[in-house]
Structures are given as C-alpha cells and as structure tokens.
Design a protein around this motif. Structure first.
Motif, PDB file in Angstrom:
ATOM      1  N   SER A  27       0.838  -1.193   0.000  1.00  0.00           N
ATOM      2  CA  SER A  27       0.000   0.000   0.000  1.00  0.00           C
ATOM      3  C   SER A  27       0.881   1.255   0.000  1.00  0.00           C
ATOM      4  N   LEU A  28       0.281   2.388  -0.286  1.00  0.00           N
ATOM      5  CA  LEU A  28       1.017   3.653  -0.313  1.00  0.00           C
ATOM      6  C   LEU A  28       1.600   3.976   1.062  1.00  0.00           C
ATOM      7  N   ALA A  29       0.857   3.667   2.098  1.00  0.00           N
ATOM      8  CA  ALA A  29       1.344   3.936   3.455  1.00  0.00           C
ATOM      9  C   ALA A  29       2.582   3.107   3.763  1.00  0.00           C
ATOM     10  N   GLU A  30       2.587   1.834   3.337  1.00  0.00           N
ATOM     11  CA  GLU A  30       3.743   0.977   3.585  1.00  0.00           C
ATOM     12  C   GLU A  30       4.975   1.480   2.829  1.00  0.00           C
ATOM     13  N   VAL A  31       4.768   1.942   1.606  1.00  0.00           N
ATOM     14  CA  VAL A  31       5.888   2.478   0.822  1.00  0.00           C
ATOM     15  C   VAL A  31       6.463   3.725   1.489  1.00  0.00           C
ATOM     16  N   MET A  32       5.587   4.600   1.972  1.00  0.00           N
ATOM     17  CA  MET A  32       6.046   5.819   2.628  1.00  0.00           C
ATOM     18  C   MET A  32       6.827   5.508   3.901  1.00  0.00           C
ATOM     19  N   VAL A  33       6.354   4.544   4.673  1.00  0.00           N
ATOM     20  CA  VAL A  33       7.063   4.156   5.898  1.00  0.00           C
ATOM     21  C   VAL A  33       8.433   3.584   5.567  1.00  0.00           C
ATOM     22  N   ALA A  34       8.501   2.750   4.519  1.00  0.00           N
ATOM     23  CA  ALA A  34       9.778   2.158   4.119  1.00  0.00           C
ATOM     24  C   ALA A  34      10.765   3.231   3.670  1.00  0.00           C
ATOM     25  N   LEU A  35      10.267   4.204   2.898  1.00  0.00           N
ATOM     26  CA  LEU A  35      11.146   5.294   2.458  1.00  0.00           C
ATOM     27  C   LEU A  35      11.626   6.132   3.639  1.00  0.00           C
ATOM     28  N   ALA A  36      10.751   6.356   4.617  1.00  0.00           N
ATOM     29  CA  ALA A  36      11.148   7.131   5.794  1.00  0.00           C
ATOM     30  C   ALA A  36      12.239   6.418   6.576  1.00  0.00           C
ATOM     31  N   ILE A  37      12.088   5.097   6.738  1.00  0.00           N
ATOM     32  CA  ILE A  37      13.112   4.322   7.451  1.00  0.00           C
ATOM     33  C   ILE A  37      14.435   4.363   6.694  1.00  0.00           C
ATOM     34  N   LEU A  38      14.375   4.232   5.369  1.00  0.00           N
ATOM     35  CA  LEU A  38      15.589   4.285   4.555  1.00  0.00           C
ATOM     36  C   LEU A  38      16.269   5.650   4.659  1.00  0.00           C
ATOM     37  N   ALA A  39      15.455   6.720   4.686  1.00  0.00           N
ATOM     38  CA  ALA A  39      16.021   8.065   4.807  1.00  0.00           C
ATOM     39  C   ALA A  39      16.704   8.253   6.152  1.00  0.00           C
ATOM     40  N   MET A  40      16.097   7.732   7.221  1.00  0.00           N
ATOM     41  CA  MET A  40      16.698   7.853   8.547  1.00  0.00           C
ATOM     42  C   MET A  40      18.030   7.121   8.609  1.00  0.00           C
ATOM     43  N   ILE A  41      18.067   5.919   8.046  1.00  0.00           N
ATOM     44  CA  ILE A  41      19.310   5.150   8.056  1.00  0.00           C
ATOM     45  C   ILE A  41      20.387   5.858   7.235  1.00  0.00           C
ATOM     46  N   SER A  42      19.999   6.394   6.077  1.00  0.00           N
ATOM     47  CA  SER A  42      20.971   7.069   5.208  1.00  0.00           C
ATOM     48  C   SER A  42      21.505   8.339   5.862  1.00  0.00           C
ATOM     49  N   SER A  43      20.595   9.121   6.477  1.00  0.00           N
ATOM     50  CA  SER A  43      21.039  10.362   7.118  1.00  0.00           C
ATOM     51  C   SER A  43      21.963  10.074   8.289  1.00  0.00           C
ATOM     52  N   SER A  44      21.672   9.028   9.045  1.00  0.00           N
ATOM     53  CA  SER A  44      22.552   8.659  10.161  1.00  0.00           C
ATOM     54  C   SER A  44      23.938   8.278   9.661  1.00  0.00           C
ATOM     55  N   ALA A  45      23.963   7.546   8.553  1.00  0.00           N
ATOM     56  CA  ALA A  45      25.253   7.153   7.983  1.00  0.00           C
ATOM     57  C   ALA A  45      26.023   8.378   7.495  1.00  0.00           C
ATOM     58  N   LEU A  46      25.315   9.343   6.886  1.00  0.00           N
ATOM     59  CA  LEU A  46      25.979  10.558   6.413  1.00  0.00           C
ATOM     60  C   LEU A  46      26.519  11.384   7.575  1.00  0.00           C
ATOM     61  N   VAL A  47      25.763  11.436   8.681  1.00  0.00           N
ATOM     62  CA  VAL A  47      26.233  12.174   9.858  1.00  0.00           C
ATOM     63  C   VAL A  47      27.503  11.547  10.412  1.00  0.00           C
TER      64      VAL A  47
END
Length: 279
Positions: A27-47
């Motif tokens: 569903s669209l909600a599941e895709v949005m949650v997955a993208l949010a988790i991926l963004a958090m992981i990526s931003s943490s790695a960049l920091v």
C-alpha cells in the motif's frame, strides 16, 4: 467422476478447475514508511561519515600545531642563553597556524625559588571555526637572587636604549625641531639610521648641533645598532671599576627601591612588590 464439461457429441472432457488468485501489493502507506526508514538510516550514515571526516581534519590540524610548538620549544632548549621575551608569527608551510613563544620568570612558592619557564603555543581554528590551542611548558632553570637583580638591571638598560630610537621621519623631524626635508638632507649627507630604518636620537643631536654639516670625525661617532649605543652609553672601564659598588644605590624603576634594598629581600618579598606594581 464428475465431468466438468461436455463435448458436442456427448463425450466428457476431463480438466482441472481454474482458480483466479489476486496478488496483494504494498500500500502507499507501507511504501512511505519504508522510504522514511531508509532516509533515517541514510542520514545517520551521512552524519557519521561527516563527523569522521571533521575529526580526521581536526587531528591533522592538531598535529601540525603540535609540530610547530615542539620545534619552537626545541629551539628554546638548545639556546645557549635565554631572556624574558615574547615572540610570535606563523609558518609558511602552515599559514593557518599562529605560534607564540614566551620566556618569563615566575615565583614558585613551595620551594620559595624563582624560575624561568618557556611557553610555546600554537593556535588554529578547527572545522567548526573554534579557536584551539596547543601549549607546551618547560621550566628552563631556576634563578638566584643575584641573577634576578641582574635581569632587572638589564631590562632597565634596554628600556633606556629603546628611548633612543624614533620610528618615523615625522617624529624625527619633530624631535630635532626641523622639517622633514631637512631630515632627508641629513640622511643624504651621511646621517646613519638603525638597521630597521629607525632614527637614532644621538645621530639627530649630532647633526642638529652642527647645522647638518658635521665633520668626518663627528660622522664616525654615529651609531647604527643597540650594541653601539650600549658601548657609547657605557662609562670608561676605570670609572666602572671605581664605581663597582654604586649600582646598589641606583633605583629600580619597576619597584621604586634601590638594588641594595632589593638584595636584602627574599624572593617572595620582591615578587609581591613586582605583582603589586603590575596591577
């Protein structure tokens, strides 16, 4: 056996039933949650990567500052003699690092002794723009009371020599009571200046007393360095030998006491007087 379909001639056509299944998508909600988790992981790695790069850059700057301070301290320790001074500057290979070398006397109350210490420091700005300092301190040697009094007399002599120097031509003209063009004419006529271009009061007096036309013998009496000033300001050796003990009656400008009175005091008393004078 059940016949699922019959042919036109009445025969039975055996087959399997067809089941239509539906595949469930995200569903669209599941895709949005997955993208949010991926963004958090990526931003943490960049920091983490950014902090690691900043830490590495700060370590390089700190090592460079330590190298500058260490080399200055090594020069100080290998010197034949030292005196109270403050020097500062920067290095060509490390233009962003400012260094400072300080040689100072201080009183150590536990052992009631005077010491000379060297402080070599280097300052730099880290990746966040904050001032950082690397400082090395070394106690060079202890001082006897006689050595301290000698340093005080030497400092007084250097102050007197500094009073003989005039930095600008405007100040030299004002001191001699002439205009700038006259000073320039005196220089063309052989008036000597110090190595750094400063004008020497003794030379200005010499030309002023002779209307800018001193004799060749008078010109040879000119001075160009502090060493020559010291030699000319010094008294003849016979007179010095006769007045060897008179220095005790001379007044130290920093304390207002005679050197004879200072010689009778303890280190702690002299140090307290110097500190009170500096306030």
């Amino acid at each position: 056996m059940r016949c699922h379909s019959e042919n036109g001639d009445g025969s039975c056509n055996m087959g399997y039933p067809i089941h239509h299944t539906k595949v469930k998508a995200f569903s669209l909600a599941e895709v949005m949650v997955a993208l949010a988790i991926l963004a958090m992981i990526s931003s943490s790695a960049l920091v983490v990567i950014s902090r690691f790069a900043a830490s590495a850059a700060n370590s390089v700057l700190q090592m460079q500052a330590f190298e500058v301070a260490r080399e200055n301290m090594e020069k100080l320790l290998t010197s034949d003699s030292v005196k109270e001074m403050v020097e500062y500057g920067n290095r060509e290979e490390y233009p962003g690092i400012m260094w400072q070398t300080v040689v100072e006397t201080f009183y150590e109350p536990i052992t009631a002794r005077m010491w000379i210490r060297g402080v070599c420091s280097a300052q730099y700005k880290d990746t966040e723009g904050q001032e950082q300092t690397v400082e090395l301190i070394h106690w060079l040697t202890d001082l006897t009371k006689e050595q301290m009094l000698q340093m005080m007399r030497q400092a007084e002599g250097e102050d007197q020599l500094a009073d003989q120097l005039i930095e600008t031509i405007e100040e030299a003209a004002q001191y001699a009571g002439v205009d700038i063009e006259t000073i320039e004419q005196w220089v063309e006529n052989g008036m000597l200046t110090a190595e750094d271009g400063s004008f020497i009061k003794r030379n200005l007096d010499l030309y002023g007393q002779n209307n800018g036309q001193p004799s060749d013998e008078d010109k040879e009496r000119q001075v160009t360095s502090k060493a020559e000033l010291t030699a000319q300001q010094g008294r003849p050796s016979a007179e010095k030998a006769a007045d060897t003990g008179r220095w005790q009656d001379e007044v130290d400008p920093k304390t207002g006491l005679t050197y004879g009175e200072l010689e009778k005091m303890d280190f702690s008393e002299i140090w307290d007087i110097l500190k009170n004078r500096q306030r």
